[in-house]
Design a protein around this motif. Structure first.
Motif, mmCIF file in Angstrom:
data_model
loop_
_atom_site.group_PDB
_atom_site.id
_atom_site.type_symbol
_atom_site.label_atom_id
_atom_site.label_comp_id
_atom_site.label_asym_id
_atom_site.label_seq_id
_atom_site.Cartn_x
_atom_site.Cartn_y
_atom_site.Cartn_z
ATOM 1 N N VAL A 174 14.194 8.892 -1.941
ATOM 2 C CA VAL A 174 14.649 8.932 -0.545
ATOM 3 C C VAL A 174 15.029 10.358 -0.148
ATOM 4 O O VAL A 174 14.540 10.886 0.847
ATOM 5 C CB VAL A 174 15.837 7.973 -0.316
ATOM 6 N N LEU A 175 15.912 10.975 -0.924
ATOM 7 C CA LEU A 175 16.334 12.350 -0.642
ATOM 8 C C LEU A 175 15.542 13.355 -1.475
ATOM 9 O O LEU A 175 15.238 14.456 -1.009
ATOM 10 C CB LEU A 175 17.834 12.504 -0.918
ATOM 11 N N ILE A 176 15.252 12.985 -2.706
ATOM 12 C CA ILE A 176 14.377 13.794 -3.559
ATOM 13 C C ILE A 176 13.296 12.880 -4.124
ATOM 14 O O ILE A 176 13.542 11.711 -4.416
ATOM 15 C CB ILE A 176 15.150 14.495 -4.702
ATOM 16 N N ASN A 177 12.110 13.434 -4.286
ATOM 17 C CA ASN A 177 10.959 12.616 -4.680
ATOM 18 C C ASN A 177 10.788 12.652 -6.198
ATOM 19 O O ASN A 177 9.818 13.193 -6.728
ATOM 20 C CB ASN A 177 9.699 13.121 -3.983
ATOM 21 N N THR A 178 11.737 12.040 -6.897
ATOM 22 C CA THR A 178 11.801 12.167 -8.355
ATOM 23 C C THR A 178 11.192 11.005 -9.126
ATOM 24 O O THR A 178 11.162 11.046 -10.356
ATOM 25 C CB THR A 178 13.270 12.301 -8.797
ATOM 26 N N GLU A 179 10.725 9.964 -8.450
ATOM 27 C CA GLU A 179 10.212 8.823 -9.207
ATOM 28 C C GLU A 179 9.037 9.191 -10.114
ATOM 29 O O GLU A 179 8.982 8.750 -11.270
ATOM 30 C CB GLU A 179 9.845 7.673 -8.264
ATOM 31 N N PRO A 180 8.063 10.007 -9.664
ATOM 32 C CA PRO A 180 6.998 10.410 -10.594
ATOM 33 C C PRO A 180 7.537 11.183 -11.798
ATOM 34 O O PRO A 180 7.064 10.998 -12.924
ATOM 35 C CB PRO A 180 6.091 11.294 -9.723
ATOM 36 N N LEU A 181 8.546 12.035 -11.556
ATOM 37 C CA LEU A 181 9.158 12.789 -12.652
ATOM 38 C C LEU A 181 9.830 11.845 -13.648
ATOM 39 O O LEU A 181 9.703 12.011 -14.866
ATOM 40 C CB LEU A 181 10.164 13.788 -12.085
ATOM 41 N N HIS A 182 10.543 10.847 -13.138
ATOM 42 C CA HIS A 182 11.224 9.902 -14.024
ATOM 43 C C HIS A 182 10.232 9.117 -14.873
ATOM 44 O O HIS A 182 10.476 8.873 -16.061
ATOM 45 C CB HIS A 182 12.083 8.939 -13.199
ATOM 46 N N PHE A 183 9.123 8.720 -14.268
ATOM 47 C CA PHE A 183 8.131 7.976 -15.047
ATOM 48 C C PHE A 183 7.560 8.842 -16.161
ATOM 49 O O PHE A 183 7.433 8.390 -17.309
ATOM 50 C CB PHE A 183 7.008 7.464 -14.148
ATOM 51 N N ARG A 184 7.236 10.098 -15.863
ATOM 52 C CA ARG A 184 6.707 10.992 -16.901
ATOM 53 C C ARG A 184 7.738 11.219 -18.001
ATOM 54 O O ARG A 184 7.397 11.291 -19.186
ATOM 55 C CB ARG A 184 6.279 12.330 -16.285
ATOM 56 N N MET A 185 9.000 11.326 -17.600
ATOM 57 C CA MET A 185 10.074 11.523 -18.573
ATOM 58 C C MET A 185 10.157 10.339 -19.534
ATOM 59 O O MET A 185 10.145 10.515 -20.762
ATOM 60 C CB MET A 185 11.404 11.702 -17.850
ATOM 61 N N TRP A 186 10.236 9.126 -18.979
ATOM 62 C CA TRP A 186 10.384 7.952 -19.840
ATOM 63 C C TRP A 186 9.118 7.673 -20.642
ATOM 64 O O TRP A 186 9.186 7.209 -21.784
ATOM 65 C CB TRP A 186 10.774 6.733 -19.010
ATOM 66 N N ARG A 187 7.968 7.967 -20.089
ATOM 67 C CA ARG A 187 6.725 7.782 -20.844
ATOM 68 C C ARG A 187 6.726 8.668 -22.084
ATOM 69 O O ARG A 187 6.319 8.236 -23.171
ATOM 70 C CB ARG A 187 5.523 8.109 -19.948
ATOM 71 N N GLU A 188 7.213 9.901 -21.930
ATOM 72 C CA GLU A 188 7.284 10.806 -23.077
ATOM 73 C C GLU A 188 8.344 10.351 -24.076
ATOM 74 O O GLU A 188 8.130 10.411 -25.299
ATOM 75 C CB GLU A 188 7.581 12.230 -22.598
ATOM 76 N N VAL A 189 9.490 9.886 -23.565
ATOM 77 C CA VAL A 189 10.558 9.399 -24.447
ATOM 78 C C VAL A 189 10.045 8.270 -25.335
ATOM 79 O O VAL A 189 10.239 8.279 -26.566
ATOM 80 C CB VAL A 189 11.766 8.913 -23.621
#
Length: 254
Positions: free
Chosen positions: A46-61
């Motif tokens: 909504v304020l920052i477009n971080t959902e793609p970043l979060h998915f890449r983060m958790w995929r790597e984790v």
């Protein structure tokens, strides 16, 4: 004598542009604007477009732990907390990381690396939207599932932290979205009633939480947040420029 008094009287203090705009807006909106005193925002998507970043983060984790997740197996956690994600991975992949004490630490290392490489992706129009709502007299708050430290870091980075009266995190409540806890707690901290709040959300879980809290929800259609069901929102917008004091004043007519 009257002319002399009028001529020598001190000039009226100039009315600032923001105050003048607020008075005109209140006149135009009439009684509708009196219902809503506060606007509550989800942050990610909504304020920052971080959902793609979060998915890449958790995929790597999870890749580092021998589990390959895909977007379909991940998307239901958008708008929720890390604890919800752990349960989701157990449910969808049969991998139990619910008591993995290093999961969060590893995720933060990867997140910091991605942010250092890419920065925080600010949503287009976010500062102008917040400025207009703030100057119109609304109380503004963030009610996010992210940690307080991450919220404050992100808002400082994109330069909009000064607009918010309250910054609240899912860390501070017992149940994450789609439970209404975060929104009810934020309204209490603002000193307003749930029915006096409008919520801007981009996820199904968030919209369920807002409506369950007794608030009016406006949905933001963000393609990067996935195919979210926003049918509970009273109105759905495609960009932040549409979320204006005028729209809020008309929500009861929609």
């Amino acid at each position: 004598m009257q002319e002399l008094i009028r001529r020598n009287a001190p000039a009226a203090a100039p009315v600032s542009r923001s105050v003048r705009r607020r008075v005109l807006w209140k006149r135009d909106m009439g009684e509708n604007m009196n219902q809503f005193r506060a606007v509550l925002f989800d942050m990610d998507g909504v304020l920052i477009n971080t959902e793609p970043l979060h998915f890449r983060m958790w995929r790597e984790v999870f890749h580092n732990r021998g589990v390959e997740i895909d977007y379909n197996g991940y998307k239901d956690c958008i708008g929720t907390t890390e604890e919800f994600l752990r349960e989701l991975i157990w449910k969808n992949y049969g991998a139990d990381f619910r008591k993995d004490e290093t999961l969060k630490e590893d995720a933060m290392v990867i997140k910091k690396r991605l942010i250092a490489e890419e920065g925080f992706p600010k949503m287009p129009g976010v500062e102008e939207m917040l400025k207009n709502l703030y100057e119109a007299g609304f109380l503004l708050a963030i009610a996010s599932s992210s940690s307080v430290s991450f919220i404050e870091l992100a808002m400082d980075y994109i330069g909009v932290k000064q607009y918010f009266h309250v910054i609240n995190s899912g860390e501070n409540v017992a149940h994450s979205k789609p439970a209404p806890d975060i929104y009810l707690n934020t309204a209490e901290r603002l000193g307003v009633k749930p029915e006096e709040c409008v919520v801007l959300e981009d996820s199904e879980n968030g919209s369920i939480a807002a409506v369950s809290a007794g608030m009016v929800c406006v949905g933001l259609l963000n393609p990067d947040s996935g195919n979210q069901n926003l049918e509970r929102a009273k109105v759905v917008i495609r960009e932040l420029g549409e979320f204006t004091p005028k729209l809020i004043g008309r929500l009861n007519e929609i």
